[in-house]
Design a protein around this motif. Structure first.
Motif, PDB file in Angstrom:
ATOM      1  N   ALA A  79       0.802  -1.216   0.000  1.00  0.00           N
ATOM      2  CA  ALA A  79       0.000   0.000   0.000  1.00  0.00           C
ATOM      3  C   ALA A  79       0.838   1.270   0.000  1.00  0.00           C
ATOM      4  O   ALA A  79       0.505   2.237  -0.674  1.00  0.00           O
ATOM      5  N   ASP A  80       1.923   1.292   0.758  1.00  0.00           N
ATOM      6  CA  ASP A  80       2.726   2.499   0.858  1.00  0.00           C
ATOM      7  C   ASP A  80       3.747   2.522  -0.275  1.00  0.00           C
ATOM      8  O   ASP A  80       4.723   1.796  -0.265  1.00  0.00           O
ATOM      9  N   ARG A  81       3.485   3.372  -1.250  1.00  0.00           N
ATOM     10  CA  ARG A  81       4.363   3.443  -2.407  1.00  0.00           C
ATOM     11  C   ARG A  81       5.496   4.447  -2.206  1.00  0.00           C
ATOM     12  O   ARG A  81       6.315   4.637  -3.093  1.00  0.00           O
ATOM     13  N   ASN A  82       5.536   5.127  -1.061  1.00  0.00           N
ATOM     14  CA  ASN A  82       6.566   6.116  -0.778  1.00  0.00           C
ATOM     15  C   ASN A  82       7.156   5.888   0.615  1.00  0.00           C
ATOM     16  O   ASN A  82       7.010   6.738   1.498  1.00  0.00           O
ATOM     17  N   PRO A  83       7.800   4.743   0.824  1.00  0.00           N
ATOM     18  CA  PRO A  83       8.354   4.465   2.156  1.00  0.00           C
ATOM     19  C   PRO A  83       9.473   5.440   2.506  1.00  0.00           C
ATOM     20  O   PRO A  83      10.187   5.936   1.639  1.00  0.00           O
ATOM     21  N   ARG A  84       9.588   5.708   3.790  1.00  0.00           N
ATOM     22  CA  ARG A  84      10.622   6.584   4.327  1.00  0.00           C
ATOM     23  C   ARG A  84      11.520   5.735   5.220  1.00  0.00           C
ATOM     24  O   ARG A  84      11.033   4.919   5.988  1.00  0.00           O
ATOM     25  N   ILE A  85      12.819   5.949   5.110  1.00  0.00           N
ATOM     26  CA  ILE A  85      13.798   5.167   5.869  1.00  0.00           C
ATOM     27  C   ILE A  85      14.507   6.114   6.819  1.00  0.00           C
ATOM     28  O   ILE A  85      15.191   7.043   6.383  1.00  0.00           O
ATOM     29  N   PHE A  86      14.350   5.880   8.120  1.00  0.00           N
ATOM     30  CA  PHE A  86      14.981   6.744   9.114  1.00  0.00           C
ATOM     31  C   PHE A  86      16.415   6.289   9.346  1.00  0.00           C
ATOM     32  O   PHE A  86      16.658   5.114   9.611  1.00  0.00           O
ATOM     33  N   VAL A  87      17.357   7.226   9.263  1.00  0.00           N
ATOM     34  CA  VAL A  87      18.767   6.928   9.518  1.00  0.00           C
ATOM     35  C   VAL A  87      19.156   7.567  10.845  1.00  0.00           C
ATOM     36  O   VAL A  87      19.040   8.777  11.018  1.00  0.00           O
ATOM     37  N   SER A  88      19.596   6.729  11.774  1.00  0.00           N
ATOM     38  CA  SER A  88      19.978   7.184  13.103  1.00  0.00           C
ATOM     39  C   SER A  88      21.458   6.931  13.333  1.00  0.00           C
ATOM     40  O   SER A  88      21.940   5.819  13.126  1.00  0.00           O
ATOM     41  N   SER A  89      22.162   7.980  13.752  1.00  0.00           N
ATOM     42  CA  SER A  89      23.570   7.853  14.134  1.00  0.00           C
ATOM     43  C   SER A  89      23.980   9.146  14.812  1.00  0.00           C
ATOM     44  O   SER A  89      23.252  10.136  14.769  1.00  0.00           O
ATOM     45  N   THR A  90      25.139   9.135  15.415  1.00  0.00           N
ATOM     46  CA  THR A  90      25.737  10.405  15.802  1.00  0.00           C
ATOM     47  C   THR A  90      26.135  11.084  14.495  1.00  0.00           C
ATOM     48  O   THR A  90      26.377  10.414  13.487  1.00  0.00           O
ATOM     49  N   PHE A  91      26.174  12.408  14.486  1.00  0.00           N
ATOM     50  CA  PHE A  91      26.327  13.127  13.212  1.00  0.00           C
ATOM     51  C   PHE A  91      27.765  13.243  12.709  1.00  0.00           C
ATOM     52  O   PHE A  91      28.061  12.867  11.582  1.00  0.00           O
ATOM     53  N   ARG A  92      28.649  13.795  13.524  1.00  0.00           N
ATOM     54  CA  ARG A  92      29.969  14.177  13.011  1.00  0.00           C
ATOM     55  C   ARG A  92      30.778  12.982  12.508  1.00  0.00           C
ATOM     56  O   ARG A  92      31.473  13.082  11.497  1.00  0.00           O
ATOM     57  N   ASP A  93      30.696  11.848  13.182  1.00  0.00           N
ATOM     58  CA  ASP A  93      31.513  10.697  12.791  1.00  0.00           C
ATOM     59  C   ASP A  93      30.907   9.884  11.657  1.00  0.00           C
ATOM     60  O   ASP A  93      31.579   9.040  11.068  1.00  0.00           O
ATOM     61  N   PHE A  94      29.648  10.121  11.319  1.00  0.00           N
ATOM     62  CA  PHE A  94      29.015   9.380  10.230  1.00  0.00           C
ATOM     63  C   PHE A  94      28.610  10.285   9.071  1.00  0.00           C
ATOM     64  O   PHE A  94      27.719   9.959   8.302  1.00  0.00           O
ATOM     65  N   ARG A  95      29.285  11.413   8.950  1.00  0.00           N
ATOM     66  CA  ARG A  95      28.980  12.358   7.868  1.00  0.00           C
ATOM     67  C   ARG A  95      29.126  11.686   6.502  1.00  0.00           C
ATOM     68  O   ARG A  95      28.270  11.801   5.631  1.00  0.00           O
ATOM     69  N   GLU A  96      30.228  10.985   6.291  1.00  0.00           N
ATOM     70  CA  GLU A  96      30.494  10.359   4.992  1.00  0.00           C
ATOM     71  C   GLU A  96      29.421   9.320   4.642  1.00  0.00           C
ATOM     72  O   GLU A  96      28.895   9.305   3.526  1.00  0.00           O
ATOM     73  N   GLU A  97      29.082   8.463   5.608  1.00  0.00           N
ATOM     74  CA  GLU A  97      28.075   7.427   5.340  1.00  0.00           C
ATOM     75  C   GLU A  97      26.694   8.033   5.079  1.00  0.00           C
ATOM     76  O   GLU A  97      25.964   7.589   4.207  1.00  0.00           O
ATOM     77  N   ARG A  98      26.340   9.061   5.845  1.00  0.00           N
ATOM     78  CA  ARG A  98      25.046   9.714   5.646  1.00  0.00           C
ATOM     79  C   ARG A  98      24.978  10.389   4.277  1.00  0.00           C
ATOM     80  O   ARG A  98      23.955  10.318   3.605  1.00  0.00           O
ATOM     81  N   ASN A  99      26.058  11.027   3.878  1.00  0.00           N
ATOM     82  CA  ASN A  99      26.088  11.640   2.548  1.00  0.00           C
ATOM     83  C   ASN A  99      25.948  10.584   1.463  1.00  0.00           C
ATOM     84  O   ASN A  99      25.220  10.771   0.488  1.00  0.00           O
ATOM     85  N   LEU A 100      26.651   9.467   1.642  1.00  0.00           N
ATOM     86  CA  LEU A 100      26.576   8.372   0.683  1.00  0.00           C
ATOM     87  C   LEU A 100      25.151   7.840   0.574  1.00  0.00           C
ATOM     88  O   LEU A 100      24.623   7.650  -0.528  1.00  0.00           O
ATOM     89  N   LEU A 101      24.493   7.629   1.707  1.00  0.00           N
ATOM     90  CA  LEU A 101      23.115   7.124   1.686  1.00  0.00           C
ATOM     91  C   LEU A 101      22.173   8.084   0.961  1.00  0.00           C
ATOM     92  O   LEU A 101      21.369   7.674   0.119  1.00  0.00           O
ATOM     93  N   LYS A 102      22.264   9.347   1.298  1.00  0.00           N
ATOM     94  CA  LYS A 102      21.324  10.330   0.750  1.00  0.00           C
ATOM     95  C   LYS A 102      21.605  10.652  -0.715  1.00  0.00           C
ATOM     96  O   LYS A 102      20.687  10.704  -1.533  1.00  0.00           O
ATOM     97  N   GLN A 103      22.868  10.848  -1.063  1.00  0.00           N
ATOM     98  CA  GLN A 103      23.196  11.340  -2.387  1.00  0.00           C
ATOM     99  C   GLN A 103      23.398  10.248  -3.430  1.00  0.00           C
ATOM    100  O   GLN A 103      23.206  10.499  -4.616  1.00  0.00           O
ATOM    101  N   GLN A 104      23.797   9.046  -2.987  1.00  0.00           N
ATOM    102  CA  GLN A 104      24.084   8.019  -3.980  1.00  0.00           C
ATOM    103  C   GLN A 104      23.256   6.747  -3.811  1.00  0.00           C
ATOM    104  O   GLN A 104      22.802   6.185  -4.795  1.00  0.00           O
ATOM    105  N   VAL A 105      23.059   6.299  -2.564  1.00  0.00           N
ATOM    106  CA  VAL A 105      22.296   5.058  -2.373  1.00  0.00           C
ATOM    107  C   VAL A 105      20.802   5.289  -2.616  1.00  0.00           C
ATOM    108  O   VAL A 105      20.152   4.480  -3.284  1.00  0.00           O
ATOM    109  N   GLU A 106      20.248   6.389  -2.109  1.00  0.00           N
ATOM    110  CA  GLU A 106      18.814   6.651  -2.319  1.00  0.00           C
ATOM    111  C   GLU A 106      18.448   6.654  -3.808  1.00  0.00           C
ATOM    112  O   GLU A 106      17.482   5.984  -4.197  1.00  0.00           O
TER     113      GLU A 106
END
Length: 195
Positions: A34-61
């Motif tokens: 039914a949900d054709r627009n799922p949202r995926i919550f990413v939880s982490s501390t910010f400063r040490d996971f900047r690279e991974e978060r950028n990768l998820l948002k800009q390339q993996v999504e």
């Protein structure tokens, strides 16, 4: 494989996390009903996971959406680094907004954990109406990090299927010598992080 080669300049931990995400999370999203627009919550501390978060948002999504487009599914990776304004933060709305986004993203939750425990909201960051709505918060007032509270709300205190929550644990050796952005030095926080 081609996508991973294109990301070869990134550290291997980021590549492995992205690969696992594409292989395991994207097919689950493609089976959505039914949900054709799922949202995926990413939880982490910010400063040490900047690279991974950028990768998820800009390339993996975009890759997930390319994979799922034939099912007419469009997923969104929710990264609250850009989701909470300075005004909202100054009004003490950070915790309520984060937990609200965790709820909106259910059942999809991704936790990235390294060697930092993270920011602990002060006792006045827990409004009464939030405490009434989420009673288990009472025992965490002023003592648990925002990351721990997101994890508890997204998975440990919620009834979700195990296939919908993913955790990625960074090798402790990665943080050595990288400074305070990557390592918790407080003995109390180290104990909390380990537990």
């Amino acid at each position: 494989q081609e996508t991973l080669r294109a990301w070869g300049h990134l550290r291997s931990a980021s590549i492995l996390m992205a690969h696992h995400f594409l292989v395991h999370v994207a097919p689950v999203l493609a089976r959505q009903g039914a949900d054709r627009n799922p949202r995926i919550f990413v939880s982490s501390t910010f400063r040490d996971f900047r690279e991974e978060r950028n990768l998820l948002k800009q390339q993996v999504e975009p890759q997930i959406n390319k994979f799922a487009q034939n099912r007419m599914v469009r997923a969104t990776v929710i990264d609250l680094r850009w989701g909470i304004t300075d005004e909202q933060s100054s009004k003490g709305m950070t915790l309520p907004l984060c937990l609200q986004q965790v709820e909106h993203c259910r059942p999809f939750f991704v936790g990235l954990l390294g060697q930092r425990y993270g920011w602990v909201p002060a006792a006045d960051a827990f409004p009464g109406e939030l405490m009434q709505r989420i009673p288990w918060l009472q025992k965490h007032v002023g003592g648990s990090s925002l990351t721990e509270l997101e994890i508890r709300h997204g998975t440990l205190e919620a009834a979700i299927a195990k296939d919908d929550a993913y955790f990625y644990f960074r090798d402790a050796a990665y943080a050595v010598g990288r400074g305070p952005d990557f390592e918790t030095t407080s003995p109390e926080e180290i104990t909390k992080l380990e537990s």
